[in-house]
Design a protein around this motif. Structure first.
Motif, PDB file in Angstrom:
ATOM      1  N   TYR A 177      28.395  25.825   9.545  1.00  0.00           N
ATOM      2  CA  TYR A 177      29.286  24.677   9.651  1.00  0.00           C
ATOM      3  C   TYR A 177      28.940  23.917  10.916  1.00  0.00           C
ATOM      4  O   TYR A 177      29.014  24.473  12.012  1.00  0.00           O
ATOM      5  CB  TYR A 177      30.753  25.132   9.705  1.00  0.00           C
ATOM      6  N   ILE A 178      28.541  22.663  10.758  1.00  0.00           N
ATOM      7  CA  ILE A 178      28.303  21.799  11.916  1.00  0.00           C
ATOM      8  C   ILE A 178      29.516  20.903  12.028  1.00  0.00           C
ATOM      9  O   ILE A 178      29.708  19.990  11.230  1.00  0.00           O
ATOM     10  CB  ILE A 178      27.019  20.972  11.757  1.00  0.00           C
ATOM     11  N   THR A 179      30.348  21.207  13.006  1.00  0.00           N
ATOM     12  CA  THR A 179      31.608  20.488  13.173  1.00  0.00           C
ATOM     13  C   THR A 179      31.594  19.824  14.545  1.00  0.00           C
ATOM     14  O   THR A 179      32.206  20.305  15.482  1.00  0.00           O
ATOM     15  CB  THR A 179      32.803  21.450  13.013  1.00  0.00           C
TER      16      THR A 179
ATOM     17  N   SER B  87      38.898  20.675  12.577  1.00  0.00           N
ATOM     18  CA  SER B  87      40.177  20.891  11.888  1.00  0.00           C
ATOM     19  C   SER B  87      39.990  20.919  10.379  1.00  0.00           C
ATOM     20  O   SER B  87      40.477  21.830   9.710  1.00  0.00           O
ATOM     21  CB  SER B  87      41.174  19.799  12.267  1.00  0.00           C
ATOM     22  N   ARG B  88      39.291  19.937   9.849  1.00  0.00           N
ATOM     23  CA  ARG B  88      39.152  19.800   8.397  1.00  0.00           C
ATOM     24  C   ARG B  88      38.380  20.973   7.783  1.00  0.00           C
ATOM     25  O   ARG B  88      38.807  21.548   6.800  1.00  0.00           O
ATOM     26  CB  ARG B  88      38.448  18.478   8.072  1.00  0.00           C
ATOM     27  N   GLN B  89      37.238  21.324   8.361  1.00  0.00           N
ATOM     28  CA  GLN B  89      36.391  22.349   7.762  1.00  0.00           C
ATOM     29  C   GLN B  89      36.765  23.771   8.168  1.00  0.00           C
ATOM     30  O   GLN B  89      36.562  24.711   7.403  1.00  0.00           O
ATOM     31  CB  GLN B  89      34.923  22.110   8.136  1.00  0.00           C
TER      32      GLN B  89
ATOM     33  N   ALA C 146      39.118  29.898  17.262  1.00  0.00           N
ATOM     34  CA  ALA C 146      39.640  29.369  15.998  1.00  0.00           C
ATOM     35  C   ALA C 146      38.493  28.937  15.080  1.00  0.00           C
ATOM     36  O   ALA C 146      38.570  29.123  13.858  1.00  0.00           O
ATOM     37  CB  ALA C 146      40.586  28.199  16.267  1.00  0.00           C
ATOM     38  N   MET C 147      37.429  28.379  15.653  1.00  0.00           N
ATOM     39  CA  MET C 147      36.260  27.994  14.859  1.00  0.00           C
ATOM     40  C   MET C 147      35.625  29.221  14.200  1.00  0.00           C
ATOM     41  O   MET C 147      35.286  29.193  13.007  1.00  0.00           O
ATOM     42  CB  MET C 147      35.225  27.284  15.729  1.00  0.00           C
TER      43      MET C 147
ATOM     44  N   ALA D 205      35.440  29.850  10.213  1.00  0.00           N
ATOM     45  CA  ALA D 205      34.167  30.005   9.509  1.00  0.00           C
ATOM     46  C   ALA D 205      34.159  31.302   8.705  1.00  0.00           C
ATOM     47  O   ALA D 205      33.670  31.336   7.574  1.00  0.00           O
ATOM     48  CB  ALA D 205      33.010  29.977  10.504  1.00  0.00           C
ATOM     49  N   GLN D 206      34.710  32.357   9.285  1.00  0.00           N
ATOM     50  CA  GLN D 206      34.822  33.624   8.548  1.00  0.00           C
ATOM     51  C   GLN D 206      35.672  33.445   7.293  1.00  0.00           C
ATOM     52  O   GLN D 206      35.285  33.892   6.206  1.00  0.00           O
ATOM     53  CB  GLN D 206      35.477  34.692   9.420  1.00  0.00           C
TER      54      GLN D 206
END
Length: 184
Positions: free
Chosen positions: A69-71, A78-80, A101-102, A106-107
């Motif tokens: 995930y490239i956020t 927040s969205r992904q 939190a990221m 992702a998990q």
């Protein structure tokens, strides 16, 4: 087509020392994840997909790399990944709370056992007294447990990003080996 030799775009040609090191780290990670029959996911901001790119250099990485995930923006964090919007105003994107939190997001989104997340100030702009250029927060998750650390890397933008990728991979290797991610 544009008069640029294709070898220039081949990562296997004239690989720099840091590129070789990142490839070695990713290969070691793959070996360990195959041994423990687990997958990893990445949640990246300042590295812009560099961790996932290093991982996918390794043939067969689809067996142990679940998703990346490239956020880069807070909105996408927040969205992904489900990072609470209120965190950005309270502690900023470059913080323990946000990278943890990221990693957890992702998990949850990927189903991978292991996760690594990074957010930092790669430069040359964007730093502050509290978070100067080179400040990077990393988080590693293994199942329900999470570890994080703040690093202060030196050098230009590319160097900060490369050091972040190396530290991120090293941390997942340590977790997969049953060690603390942020040691060393």
């Amino acid at each position: 087509m544009y008069g640029i030799p294709l070898a220039r775009f081949n990562p296997g040609v004239h690989m720099s020392d840091i590129d070789s090191r990142l490839t070695e780290l990713a290969a070691r990670l793959g070996e360990l994840l195959r041994l423990v029959d687990a997958q990893v996911t990445t949640a990246e901001s300042c590295t812009g997909g560099g961790i996932a790119e290093a991982i996918t250099r390794i043939p067969g990485s689809s067996a142990w790399f679940e998703a990346g995930y490239i956020t880069y923006s807070n909105a996408q964090k927040s969205r992904q990944l489900g990072v609470a919007q209120e965190l950005f105003g309270r502690v900023g994107a470059v913080s323990r709370e946000v990278v943890e939190a990221m990693a957890q997001g992702a998990q949850a989104a990927s189903g991978a056992r292991f996760a690594v997340a990074v957010s930092g100030v790669a430069g040359p702009d964007g730093g502050s007294l509290e978070k100067p250029v080179g400040t990077v927060w990393l988080a590693w998750a293994d199942g329900g447990s999470i570890q994080s650390c703040r690093c202060q890397f030196e050098g230009d933008r590319q160097s900060v990003r490369q050091q972040t990728v190396a530290k991120a991979l090293d941390g997942v290797i340590r977790l997969a080996a049953g060690e603390k991610a942020s040691e060393g």
